[in-house]
Design a protein around this motif. Structure first.
Motif, mmCIF file in Angstrom:
data_model
loop_
_atom_site.group_PDB
_atom_site.id
_atom_site.type_symbol
_atom_site.label_atom_id
_atom_site.label_comp_id
_atom_site.label_asym_id
_atom_site.label_seq_id
_atom_site.Cartn_x
_atom_site.Cartn_y
_atom_site.Cartn_z
ATOM 1 N N MET A 148 4.440 2.130 6.343
ATOM 2 C CA MET A 148 3.718 1.899 5.096
ATOM 3 C C MET A 148 2.822 3.100 4.811
ATOM 4 N N ILE A 151 -0.376 4.429 7.099
ATOM 5 C CA ILE A 151 -0.468 3.649 8.328
ATOM 6 C C ILE A 151 -0.917 4.502 9.514
ATOM 7 N N ARG A 200 3.093 -9.891 1.019
ATOM 8 C CA ARG A 200 3.992 -9.273 0.058
ATOM 9 C C ARG A 200 4.708 -10.313 -0.808
ATOM 10 N N CYS A 233 2.654 -3.359 -3.052
ATOM 11 C CA CYS A 233 2.410 -1.942 -2.736
ATOM 12 C C CYS A 233 1.349 -1.819 -1.640
ATOM 13 N N GLY A 235 -0.684 -0.465 1.321
ATOM 14 C CA GLY A 235 -0.934 0.842 1.912
ATOM 15 C C GLY A 235 -2.344 0.889 2.463
#
Length: 458
Positions: A148, A151, A200, A233, A235
């Motif tokens: 991701m 990360i 998600r 998305c 992150g």
């Protein structure tokens, strides 16, 4: 080169039990463990997490003292070092018990080190080579860390880190709204942390029916846990507050700022560094060892048990893998994984006990179905305990009158579900279970009444 009748790589849930059976059958066994005896369950999974959940539940009940007619002096606070020490003792005692058991077996040799194949029947452990005509892989799995954005720029926690944590996060962000993530989310909220769950999918525990997902979300939100679903998305970036977790794709989407971030987005098998190619053992694209219905790999004489074979992700399925292999090799049986009835629990409070198909899965079969559902407010035991959240439901085949699946989301649901599991395993009809006489007052006593409510779908 040392020779044994059998080599077991990994001392998780299946390995030690299999070693004991092989020892009792008069076979010499090497069981190889590179880290801790007991595997995930004992060291970073079931044992410590359920210990932590018990501490969180006690704190939660104390805060509800007024509901039960008592009060405590001042606010309820949690001593995290003591909580962590209690979990560490449970781990240590369980691990030590397993080690003593293995070391006490006459024909079993416990070998510490990292095992790798150098040939189909040959294993190397830190430079020492050994061989056996039967080899069993029980190497388990670990938390997945998907690629991701950002990360590598931040420090993220896994379940292994969480069970050793002896401080209280200011704000714990849990990435992953499924079983592991939700258990940690609720327990740390009850310990006193601010908690946000980022998922998600458009709902929590997406493999469950929508009513289960919605009810669990409502329970968690009622306790003050923030839930962000539809996070497409995800992150990470360093932030003065700790870690910024991006949840939306829009340029102006606000990130969630957390002091700690738990990654709970799935598991991966510990098969990367086993030298499987040297033995010709096949894996799938995710690294899971491919096995047949009797748990044997494509290489005769080599079996894979537990999390590494992708045929189950629970302690009880790993142990059942041992039972299947032992029955077939030592008892003349013909046991198969396909005979196993899927059952499991989600240990939030109240817990979810599940077996068989969901309503959605049953509908996809095209069979004529019967459904029944009752709220836990109709369960006397739940009312008496002051824990009436949730419901129980059953789906059955209208023609065969066999139960296809059931869910009990409510107090004692993780235990009460076993009455249904047992009847399904025995291949009994709903009429048989309907005439059971359960003990009063228990959660299980409503099951026969629930079955009387079964009716065709509308």
């Amino acid at each position: 080169m040392r020779s044994f009748d059998a080599i077991i790589i990994g001392a998780g849930q299946a390995g030690p039990a299999l070693a004991a059976r092989l020892d009792a059958a008069g076979l010499s066994v090497a069981i190889i463990e590179r880290h801790h005896v007991g595997g995930t369950c004992v060291n970073t999974g079931c044992k410590p997490t359920k210990t932590l959940i018990a501490s969180a539940y006690a704190a939660h009940l104390a805060r509800r003292g007024g509901d039960y007619g008592f009060s405590v002096a001042g606010p309820v606070t949690v001593d995290m070092p003591t909580v962590a020490a209690r979990a560490a003792k449970v781990i240590h005692d369980s691990r030590q018990g397993n080690e003593r058991w293995l070391e006490g077996l006459e024909r079993v040799t416990l070998i510490r080190g990292h095992a790798r194949f150098v040939a189909p029947r040959r294993i190397s452990v830190d430079g020492e080579t050994m061989t056996a005509p039967r080899i069993f892989l029980n190497v388990g799995g670990r938390a997945a860390m998907p690629d991701m954005p950002g990360i590598d720029a931040v420090t993220l926690l896994t379940n292994t880190d969480m069970v050793a944590l002896d401080t209280l996060p200011d704000h714990l962000v849990v990435v992953g709204g499924s079983y592991i993530g939700l258990e940690f989310a609720q327990m740390y909220r009850r310990f006193g942390a601010q908690v946000t769950v980022v998922e998600r999918s458009d709902r929590l525990i997406a493999r469950e029916d929508e009513d289960v997902s919605a009810a669990v979300r409502a329970m968690l939100e009622e306790e003050g846990i923030a839930v962000r679903t539809g996070a497409t998305c995800i992150g990470f970036a360093p932030d003065p507050a700790g870690i910024a977790v991006r949840v939306g794709c829009a340029a102006d989407a606000r990130p969630v700022l957390g002091s700690h971030v738990l990654m709970a987005v799935g598991r991966r098998p510990n098969t990367d560094d086993l030298g499987l190619a040297a033995a010709g053992i096949e894996t799938d694209a995710r690294g899971y060892i491919q096995v047949d219905d009797r748990l044997e790999t494509n290489v005769p004489g080599i079996w894979a048990l537990g999390d590494c074979n992708g045929r189950g992700a629970f302690t009880h399925t790993a142990y059942n893998d041992f039972e299947i292999v032992a029955a077939n090799l030592l008892d003349g049986g013909d046991r198969r994984v396909s005979q196993r009835l899927p059952g499991y629990a989600l240990f939030v409070d109240p817990p979810l006990g599940r077996v068989g198909m969901t309503d959605a899965e049953a509908a996809r079969t095209g069979r004529p179905l019967l459904h029944a559902k009752r709220p836990m407010t109709r369960v006397g035991r739940a009312v008496e305990k002051g824990e009436t959240k949730g419901f129980m439901k059953v789906v059955a085949d209208a023609e065969t009158r066999r139960i296809l699946g059931a869910a009990i989301l409510g107090t004692g649901g993780d235990e009460a579900i076993h009455g249904i599991i047992d009847m399904m395993n025995a291949d009994q009809t709903i009429d048989t279970l309907r005439w059971a006489v359960p003990i009063h007052p228990t959660v299980s006593e409503l099951i026969p009444t629930l079955l009387l409510d079964l009716a065709p779908s509308r």
